[in-house]
Write a protein that holds these residues in place. Structure first.
Motif, PDB file in Angstrom:
ATOM      1  N   LEU A 129       0.830  -1.206   0.000  1.00 63.09           N
ATOM      2  CA  LEU A 129       0.000   0.000   0.000  1.00 63.09           C
ATOM      3  C   LEU A 129       0.867   1.261   0.000  1.00 63.09           C
ATOM      4  CD1 LEU A 129      -3.070  -0.366   2.410  1.00 63.09           C
ATOM      5  CD2 LEU A 129      -3.092   0.266  -0.008  1.00 63.09           C
ATOM      6  N   ALA A 130       1.934   1.237   0.776  1.00 60.46           N
ATOM      7  CA  ALA A 130       2.819   2.401   0.833  1.00 60.46           C
ATOM      8  C   ALA A 130       3.464   2.674  -0.520  1.00 60.46           C
ATOM      9  CB  ALA A 130       3.895   2.189   1.893  1.00 60.46           C
ATOM     10  N   ASP A 135       1.307   9.058  -1.012  1.00 61.13           N
ATOM     11  CA  ASP A 135       0.747  10.355  -0.632  1.00 61.13           C
ATOM     12  C   ASP A 135      -0.300  10.245   0.466  1.00 61.13           C
ATOM     13  OD1 ASP A 135      -0.722   8.950  -2.639  1.00 61.13           O
ATOM     14  OD2 ASP A 135      -1.974  10.720  -2.936  1.00 61.13           O
ATOM     15  N   MET A 136      -0.787   9.025   0.735  1.00 53.93           N
ATOM     16  CA  MET A 136      -1.799   8.823   1.778  1.00 53.93           C
ATOM     17  C   MET A 136      -1.252   8.110   3.015  1.00 53.93           C
ATOM     18  SD  MET A 136      -5.363   7.933  -0.229  1.00 53.93           S
ATOM     19  CE  MET A 136      -4.749   6.591  -1.257  1.00 53.93           C
ATOM     20  N   VAL A 140       4.868   2.952   8.014  1.00 54.29           N
ATOM     21  CA  VAL A 140       4.490   1.538   7.982  1.00 54.29           C
ATOM     22  C   VAL A 140       5.207   0.795   9.099  1.00 54.29           C
ATOM     23  CG1 VAL A 140       4.661  -0.619   6.671  1.00 54.29           C
ATOM     24  CG2 VAL A 140       4.017   1.506   5.504  1.00 54.29           C
ATOM     25  N   ILE A 141       4.443   0.030   9.871  1.00 57.91           N
ATOM     26  CA  ILE A 141       5.006  -0.826  10.913  1.00 57.91           C
ATOM     27  C   ILE A 141       4.520  -2.243  10.655  1.00 57.91           C
ATOM     28  CG2 ILE A 141       5.142  -1.297  13.384  1.00 57.91           C
ATOM     29  CD1 ILE A 141       4.477   1.662  13.871  1.00 57.91           C
ATOM     30  N   THR A 142       5.446  -3.171  10.546  1.00 60.95           N
ATOM     31  CA  THR A 142       5.083  -4.570  10.316  1.00 60.95           C
ATOM     32  C   THR A 142       5.473  -5.413  11.520  1.00 60.95           C
ATOM     33  OG1 THR A 142       7.185  -5.014   9.176  1.00 60.95           O
ATOM     34  CG2 THR A 142       5.327  -4.341   7.815  1.00 60.95           C
ATOM     35  N   LEU A 143       4.701  -6.476  11.744  1.00 62.10           N
ATOM     36  CA  LEU A 143       4.911  -7.385  12.875  1.00 62.10           C
ATOM     37  C   LEU A 143       5.033  -8.810  12.346  1.00 62.10           C
ATOM     38  CD1 LEU A 143       2.034  -5.799  14.922  1.00 62.10           C
ATOM     39  CD2 LEU A 143       4.392  -5.761  15.709  1.00 62.10           C
ATOM     40  N   GLY A 144       6.247  -9.345  12.333  1.00 63.10           N
ATOM     41  CA  GLY A 144       6.453 -10.710  11.867  1.00 63.10           C
ATOM     42  C   GLY A 144       6.017 -10.921  10.428  1.00 63.10           C
TER      43      GLY A 144
END
Length: 266
Positions: A129-130, A135-136, A140-144
């Motif tokens: 998505l990023a 622009d929106m 981003v933070i990801t977990l595993g």
């Protein structure tokens, strides 16, 4: 050692976590209970500025799995949102349009960039998505999340391919982009004790806007409720928009984090 394991080692191919680590995933219940017991401590995390956060569940999970995360972030002052797409049955290309629409809805309603917190497969969606809508997206933070190296090195790959119809080798270009540098700040939280995903598939390339955070002994299923992981998520979300600084590995859960030099590409 089996012939298959011999071949994997000789080719440098990553392997899924061992059966012992997979069975040890049952400890996720203790991680959840620990977060409840330590809730007064967790509320000492940096407060939010009210910006929207979209939580994306892992493979076969629903919004219910991210409810504790959303509740915690809401209490810290964030505008936490569910993905509202039912159970995550996989399919990166199939889900891309719906995810973009959901992100656009939240962005339009709030008038602010949206932070994305994705657990396991949800983190792969978040990184995609990023790339599709920078622009929106605020960060981003990801977990595993298995987005790098040999993404087939999980104990869920075969089931994912059967249910989604996707095969890792069919999306080489998209996978390479997701594994690369993002146009927004990014944090990957992972555990070497993960029983579902090989931790090496969760490592991004560190930069002045991207970092890895290793949480000692966390399970895959428990990462979204592990108190040290929750604290790290809150700390990263509290950074002002457009700014990024390395995670301090301090505070009440400091002992739970590996030193930064250990949480690098290996």
């Amino acid at each position: 050692m089996s012939p298959g394991r011999d071949r994997a080692r000789a080719s440098g191919q990553l392997r899924p976590p061992s059966l012992g680590l997979l069975l040890a995933e049952a400890r996720s219940l203790f991680e959840f209970n620990a977060s409840l017991l330590l809730s007064p401590v967790l509320m000492r995390a940096p407060r939010g500025d009210g910006h929207p956060v979209l939580t994306l569940p892992g493979f076969l999970a629903s919004d219910l799995s991210m409810a504790p995360m959303r509740r915690y972030l809401g209490e810290l002052g964030y505008d936490a949102h569910a993905w509202r797409m039912g159970r995550n049955l996989g399919g990166l290309t199939r889900m891309r349009e719906a995810l973009h629409t959901r992100l656009a809805e939240i962005h339009a309603a709030s008038g602010r960039k949206v932070s994305l917190v994705g657990w396991s497969l949800g983190g792969v969606y978040a990184r995609d998505l990023a790339l599709q809508a920078p622009d929106m997206v605020r960060n981003v933070i990801t977990l595993g999340s298995p987005f790098a190296n040999d993404v087939r090195a999980t104990n869920a790959t075969a089931l994912y391919e059967r249910m989604s119809g996707d095969r890792a080798e069919d999306f080489a270009e998209a996978r390479a982009a997701i594994a690369g540098d993002l146009p927004v700040p990014a944090t990957s939280i992972f555990s070497r004790a993960d029983g579902v995903v090989n931790w090496r598939t969760c490592q991004l390339r560190p930069s002045d806007r991207a970092e890895n955070i290793e949480v000692y002994l966390a399970s895959h299923i428990g990462l979204g409720v592990n108190p040290a992981a929750l604290w790290a998520v809150a700390d990263r979300l509290a950074q002002p928009e457009g700014e990024f600084w390395p995670f301090g590995r301090a505070g009440p859960f400091a002992i739970a984090y590996a030193p930064p030099e250990r949480a690098v590409l290996a």
